[in-house]
Scaffold this motif. Sequence first.
Motif, PDB file in Angstrom:
ATOM      1  N   VAL A 130     -76.035  -9.391 -35.840  1.00 53.21           N
ATOM      2  CA  VAL A 130     -75.524 -10.717 -36.246  1.00 53.21           C
ATOM      3  C   VAL A 130     -75.705 -12.063 -36.983  1.00 53.21           C
ATOM      4  CG1 VAL A 130     -75.290 -13.421 -34.074  1.00 53.21           C
ATOM      5  CG2 VAL A 130     -75.730 -10.969 -33.636  1.00 53.21           C
ATOM      6  N   VAL A 131     -74.831 -12.227 -37.616  1.00 55.74           N
ATOM      7  CA  VAL A 131     -74.855 -12.856 -38.787  1.00 55.74           C
ATOM      8  C   VAL A 131     -73.833 -14.217 -38.897  1.00 55.74           C
ATOM      9  CG1 VAL A 131     -73.939 -13.156 -41.262  1.00 55.74           C
ATOM     10  CG2 VAL A 131     -73.805 -10.826 -40.273  1.00 55.74           C
TER      11      VAL A 131
ATOM     12  N   GLU B 206     -79.380 -21.295 -35.424  1.00 54.37           N
ATOM     13  CA  GLU B 206     -80.051 -21.846 -34.282  1.00 54.37           C
ATOM     14  C   GLU B 206     -78.408 -20.908 -33.876  1.00 54.37           C
ATOM     15  OE1 GLU B 206     -79.347 -24.528 -36.215  1.00 54.37           O
ATOM     16  OE2 GLU B 206     -81.299 -24.799 -36.217  1.00 54.37           O
ATOM     17  N   VAL B 207     -76.788 -20.227 -34.312  1.00 57.09           N
ATOM     18  CA  VAL B 207     -76.505 -19.850 -33.482  1.00 57.09           C
ATOM     19  C   VAL B 207     -76.931 -18.897 -33.444  1.00 57.09           C
ATOM     20  CG1 VAL B 207     -73.696 -19.611 -33.825  1.00 57.09           C
ATOM     21  CG2 VAL B 207     -74.602 -22.348 -34.314  1.00 57.09           C
TER      22      VAL B 207
ATOM     23  N   THR C  56     -80.542  -6.245 -31.319  1.00 62.07           N
ATOM     24  CA  THR C  56     -80.494  -7.158 -32.493  1.00 62.07           C
ATOM     25  C   THR C  56     -81.365  -7.145 -33.699  1.00 62.07           C
ATOM     26  OG1 THR C  56     -79.102  -7.784 -30.474  1.00 62.07           O
ATOM     27  CG2 THR C  56     -78.921  -9.146 -32.325  1.00 62.07           C
ATOM     28  N   GLU C  57     -80.620  -7.754 -34.512  1.00 62.51           N
ATOM     29  CA  GLU C  57     -80.747  -7.834 -35.444  1.00 62.51           C
ATOM     30  C   GLU C  57     -80.471  -9.241 -36.357  1.00 62.51           C
ATOM     31  OE1 GLU C  57     -83.096  -5.711 -39.261  1.00 62.51           O
ATOM     32  OE2 GLU C  57     -82.168  -4.276 -38.419  1.00 62.51           O
ATOM     33  N   THR C  58     -80.571  -9.819 -36.759  1.00 61.87           N
ATOM     34  CA  THR C  58     -80.178 -11.496 -37.371  1.00 61.87           C
ATOM     35  C   THR C  58     -80.112 -11.546 -38.870  1.00 61.87           C
ATOM     36  OG1 THR C  58     -82.147 -13.125 -36.675  1.00 61.87           O
ATOM     37  CG2 THR C  58     -80.493 -13.268 -35.319  1.00 61.87           C
ATOM     38  N   ALA C  59     -79.010 -11.902 -39.554  1.00 57.90           N
ATOM     39  CA  ALA C  59     -78.703 -12.460 -40.637  1.00 57.90           C
ATOM     40  C   ALA C  59     -78.759 -14.211 -41.108  1.00 57.90           C
ATOM     41  CB  ALA C  59     -78.398 -11.358 -41.624  1.00 57.90           C
ATOM     42  N   TYR C  60     -79.128 -14.885 -41.368  1.00 55.29           N
ATOM     43  CA  TYR C  60     -78.555 -15.913 -41.950  1.00 55.29           C
ATOM     44  C   TYR C  60     -77.596 -16.149 -43.290  1.00 55.29           C
ATOM     45  CZ  TYR C  60     -82.166 -16.232 -38.279  1.00 55.29           C
ATOM     46  OH  TYR C  60     -82.512 -16.208 -37.120  1.00 55.29           O
ATOM     47  N   THR C  61     -77.480 -15.280 -44.289  1.00 57.73           N
ATOM     48  CA  THR C  61     -76.798 -15.430 -45.117  1.00 57.73           C
ATOM     49  C   THR C  61     -75.441 -13.845 -45.584  1.00 57.73           C
ATOM     50  OG1 THR C  61     -78.049 -14.679 -46.468  1.00 57.73           O
ATOM     51  CG2 THR C  61     -77.890 -16.644 -45.995  1.00 57.73           C
ATOM     52  N   GLY C  62     -74.832 -14.251 -46.271  1.00 56.04           N
ATOM     53  CA  GLY C  62     -73.946 -12.487 -46.334  1.00 56.04           C
ATOM     54  C   GLY C  62     -75.104 -12.121 -47.322  1.00 56.04           C
TER      55      GLY C  62
ATOM     56  N   LYS D 190     -65.491 -19.536 -31.627  1.00 53.90           N
ATOM     57  CA  LYS D 190     -66.197 -20.093 -30.864  1.00 53.90           C
ATOM     58  C   LYS D 190     -66.040 -21.627 -30.245  1.00 53.90           C
ATOM     59  CE  LYS D 190     -69.852 -18.402 -34.394  1.00 53.90           C
ATOM     60  NZ  LYS D 190     -70.390 -19.710 -35.752  1.00 53.90           N
ATOM     61  N   PRO D 191     -66.283 -21.685 -29.053  1.00 53.39           N
ATOM     62  CA  PRO D 191     -67.721 -21.283 -28.277  1.00 53.39           C
ATOM     63  C   PRO D 191     -67.422 -20.250 -27.837  1.00 53.39           C
ATOM     64  CG  PRO D 191     -67.055 -23.164 -26.726  1.00 53.39           C
ATOM     65  CD  PRO D 191     -66.089 -23.340 -28.449  1.00 53.39           C
TER      66      PRO D 191
END
Length: 195
Positions: A16-17, A22-23, A37-43, A108-109
């Motif tokens: 999830v990028v 929070e999103v 699931t892994e998350t990334a907050y930047t490209g 979204k949402p």
Amino acid sequence: MALVTVDSTAEIRALVVDDEKEVADAYALRLQGVCETETAYTGKQALEIASESTVDLVLLDRHMPGMSGDEVLEELRDRGFDGRIIMVTAVDPDFGVVEMPFDEYLCKPMNREDLHAAVEHQRRVLAYETLGEFFSAESKRAVLAAEIPEEHRDDREEYRELAARVERLEERVSRLLGEDTSVVENFAEIEREEA
């Protein structure tokens, strides 16, 4: 809306990028029990994760500071990313999306059921795409194994690479299909004459 049935025996690995922590974390939470699931907050972080681990599905925001989701999408495809990509964004689509190499576009949402449905749909598509690749590669390996004596094939690099590819594809398709691996098992039972 119909209730989505997710195959709980299948395993899909999602990234999830979204630059809004929070999103991204909320979507990851909604996917608990559906996929790893892994998350990334930047490209940049997203590209690093996608190149260092097995990722089957990317849920990608379009507008992010620094490297936009559109740029991440292009870079993933340029690098030969072999998973599915869902754009999950507040940006209303226009005709520019026609040329973009994503697999699904969600605005979204988004509620939990829609998210689960999209992930399940893309899991199935990826499983069947991978199954086709597996069948093709395994057919080539099997015919070489049947027609060329072991001492003439096992020391060939192209045969070893093909056998390794078959093994990777079989693992991935089995993981993505979950309990529904009968098609793989039936294919393996096709008799071929040994040399």
